[in-house]
Scaffold this motif. Sequence first.
Motif, short mmCIF file in Angstrom:
data_model
loop_
_atom_site.label_atom_id
_atom_site.label_comp_id
_atom_site.label_asym_id
_atom_site.label_seq_id
_atom_site.Cartn_x
_atom_site.Cartn_y
_atom_site.Cartn_z
N GLU A 1 0.82 -1.21 0.00
CA GLU A 1 0.00 0.00 0.00
C GLU A 1 0.85 1.26 0.00
N HIS B 1 2.00 1.73 -3.54
CA HIS B 1 0.86 2.25 -4.31
C HIS B 1 0.68 3.75 -4.06
N GLN B 2 0.85 4.18 -2.80
CA GLN B 2 0.70 5.59 -2.49
C GLN B 2 1.79 6.42 -3.15
#
Length: 252
Positions: A129, A132-133
Motif C-alpha cells: 500500500e 501504491h501511495q
Amino acid sequence: MRTYFPQQFEKVSPKKVSDFIFDQLEESIILKELLPEEQLPNERDMAVMFNASRLAVREALSRLEEEGLIEKRVGAKGGTFVLPLTLNSHHRHREQIASNWESWSKVFEYRLIIEPEAAFLAAQHIQAEQLHQLQQYLEMSIEQDCSRELFRALDVKFHLMIAKASDNAYFEKAVREIRTKINPALDLMPYSQEVRVRNSDSHFELLDVLRAHDGERSRILMRQHIEQSASSIYHRVFDHDIRTQEKESESL
C-alpha cells in the motif's frame, strides 16, 4: 565524593502554550500538510483540538500571520486561510539563506546521512500500500494541471512516505525535521516542465528500486537525488546571473 556535571546543559527557557501550537501549525504548513487556501478551524474548535485556551490559539495564529503563513479574511466567506508558500518565497528566504549558509550546509550534511539510510531500510520494509501511495503521488505530480504548490506538496509527501516505510520512527521523525528546515529553500526552486520531468524521473527511478527491494541501489539513488537538490539550491541562492534575470523579470 564530588559529582562533576556536564558543562553543556542548556539553560531553561520558558515556553508558552501558544508556542507549542505555533510550532505544530507552522510545521504542518511548511510540510504542506495544510495546503494554500485551506481554511483553518475557528479559534474555539482549535482550542478544543489543542486542549488549550482560545487566547493561546489566538496568539499562535497572530504569529503565523506575522510570518506570512496565514491570512485572516472577513465577510461571508471569511475565516483564517493558509497562504501559498512558494508564491513569494524568493523574496522571503533568499537573503536569509545566503546570510546563514553555514547552518544550511549542516542541514544538508545531515540529510545526506539520514535520507539515504531511510531509503535503504524502506527497500526492506516497504508495504504494497505504501508503494501504491508513492505511485499515486508521482502520477499526480506529472498531471498537466498540477500547480506549483501541489507539486511541492507531493514532493514532500513522497519523501515522508519513504521515511515512514523505513519502519523506524526515529528516521521518520528525523526526515520531518529535515524537511521542515529545508522546505523554504526548496520553495526557491523554479517551476517548469523541465523541472517537473527531471524531478519525476528521479522519483520514478527510486520507486522502481524500492519496489524491487534493492536497498543498496535505493541508498545510492536517494543520495544522488539529495546531492543534486543541494547543488541546485546553492546555485539558486548565490548565482549572480540567475538573480539578475529574476530581478529583470520582476521589473517588467
